[in-house]
Design an enzyme around this catalytic site. Structure first.
Site, PDB file in Angstrom:
ATOM      1  N   HIS A 118     -12.065   4.812   4.573  1.00 42.15           N
ATOM      2  CA  HIS A 118     -10.732   4.217   4.534  1.00 42.15           C
ATOM      3  C   HIS A 118     -10.507   3.537   3.177  1.00 42.15           C
ATOM      4  CE1 HIS A 118      -7.549   1.543   6.780  1.00 42.15           C
ATOM      5  NE2 HIS A 118      -7.032   2.270   5.811  1.00 42.15           N
ATOM      6  N   ASN A 147       0.797  -1.227   0.000  1.00 41.52           N
ATOM      7  CA  ASN A 147       0.000   0.000   0.000  1.00 41.52           C
ATOM      8  C   ASN A 147       0.829   1.276   0.000  1.00 41.52           C
ATOM      9  OD1 ASN A 147       1.059  -0.003   2.586  1.00 41.52           O
ATOM     10  ND2 ASN A 147      -0.836   0.635   3.567  1.00 41.52           N
ATOM     11  N   GLN A 163     -14.265   1.220  12.448  1.00 36.47           N
ATOM     12  CA  GLN A 163     -14.609   1.135  11.031  1.00 36.47           C
ATOM     13  C   GLN A 163     -15.579  -0.026  10.802  1.00 36.47           C
ATOM     14  OE1 GLN A 163     -10.425   3.005   9.272  1.00 36.47           O
ATOM     15  NE2 GLN A 163     -11.016   0.961   8.674  1.00 36.47           N
ATOM     16  N   ARG A 211      -3.581   5.291  11.370  1.00 37.47           N
ATOM     17  CA  ARG A 211      -4.691   4.645  12.073  1.00 37.47           C
ATOM     18  C   ARG A 211      -5.434   5.702  12.876  1.00 37.47           C
ATOM     19  NH1 ARG A 211      -4.331   1.446   8.851  1.00 37.47           N
ATOM     20  NH2 ARG A 211      -4.050  -0.828   8.996  1.00 37.47           N
TER      21      ARG A 211
END
Length: 358
Positions: free
Chosen positions: A309, A117, A285, A256
């Protein structure tokens, strides 16, 4: 063998776009492969509330696959019930939704697709800085309303050039952010990390290490958070630390959500201590509809750059983390060694300092 995957629902979009691999519908592209090898593959998004599929199926699963974008929270209590569980694989990067200390105690391996990522999140962080500093969201909302009042936007719009920018955490993502910021000609790039960047890497981006996070935030016009969530970083950005920020600083968090105290951030934005806050990570989430970050504003009715997200789940990132998840699982099934950079918890011990020094 039973493999359990907790992924997010893609609904119509996943049917129309098969490259949405990280969804329940497209099953990381592993459904036929696992079935052909004779394994049971359970894929669900049900992870919350009574009688959810995650808790029902974890009791006899040997492999658990989760994702940071719709995390199945694997607690110590659930591990005690998961008598067959041997390995947890994060389809992506960030395994803080797993109780890592409990995984060490239960000798459950935890791996993630390291690096899958980094480009995606670094780009998103720089984009978030730009949309805050340039006051983009209120400007776009003005156009949607049919209004046109340039001064109302320009009074809170600035340039990145000449600003002091600091990153909390200078690993793969934090360093790439500094690389991408260099062409904007910032006044200074600072970083805080318990690991020092090699001198040649520091020179390449002309950055400087500071000794404490307080020292970092007190000097910066823009702060970006790029450290993992663990015992030492949970709630780190709170009322006390926010009071040490330069008045009117911008804060970007693509690491986060729980690294920040959500109410402290909302208060700092409302008071103007923060000029803006942006990111895509939330302490829970999916985020509740009444989460303060959904609607918080600065005194000039802007400064909110929050989105769901998704920074690390672009279609390009999904191809990387789906392939990486399959590779990790294949190594496990075939008894082959894992790539060291992917291992968070090995056989009863931490194999990385990314989640704190143990």
């Amino acid at each position: 063998m039973k493999v359990l995957a907790v992924l997010y629902n893609g609904f119509k979009a996943a049917i129309e776009e098969p490259r949405l691999l990280g969804t329940v519908e497209n099953k990381l592209g592993m459904d036929k492969w696992l079935t052909a090898r004779g394994h049971e593959f359970i894929v669900t998004s049900s992870k919350d509330g009574p009688n959810n599929d995650f808790e029902k199926n974890i009791v006899d699963a040997e492999v658990l696959i989760t994702t940071p974008f719709h995390p199945g929270y694997l607690t110590r209590e659930l591990m005690e019930k998961a008598k067959n569980l041997k390995i947890c694989i994060t389809a992506g990067v960030g395994s803080d939704h797993i109780d890592l200390n409990a995984a060490v105690d239960h000798k459950i391996q935890v791996l993630e697709v390291s690096g899958s990522n980094v480009t995606s999140v670094a780009e998103h962080a720089v984009m978030s800085m730009l949309l805050l500093v340039r006051n983009f969201v209120p400007a776009h909302e003005m156009i949607e309303r049919g209004d046109w009042e340039v001064s109302n936007i320009a009074r809170n719009a600035f340039d990145i050039e000449g600003k002091v920018i600091g990153t909390v955490g200078a690993g793969r993502i934090g360093y790439r952010i500094m690389q991408r910021l260099l062409p904007f000609n910032p006044k200074e790039l600072l970083y805080y990390d318990y690991h020092e960047i090699p001198p040649e890497a520091e020179s390449a981006v002309n950055c400087k290490r500071v000794g404490t996070v307080e020292e970092l935030v007190s000097q910066c016009d823009i702060v970006t958070v790029n450290c993992p969530l663990h015992e030492g970083t949970r709630g780190m950005i709170n009322d006390r630390l926010l009071s040490a920020f330069k008045p009117g600083a911008w804060l970007v968090n693509t690491a986060r959500g729980a690294i920040c105290d959500e109410y402290a951030v909302a208060r700092a934005l409302a008071s103007g201590q923060l000029r803006g806050y942006a990111g895509d990570v939330w302490n829970v989430q999916p985020a509740p509809k009444d989460h303060p970050w959904r609607t918080m504003k600065n005194p000039l009715d802007g400064g909110n750059g929050m989105v769901p997200h998704y920074s690390g789940t672009t279609l390009d990132a999904q191809a990387r983390y789906a392939a990486g998840t399959k590779s990790i699982l294949e190594n496990y099934l075939d008894g082959k060694p894992q790539a060291h950079q992917n291992v968070i918890v090995g056989a009863g011990k931490y194999e990385t300092t990314s989640y704190g020094i143990h």
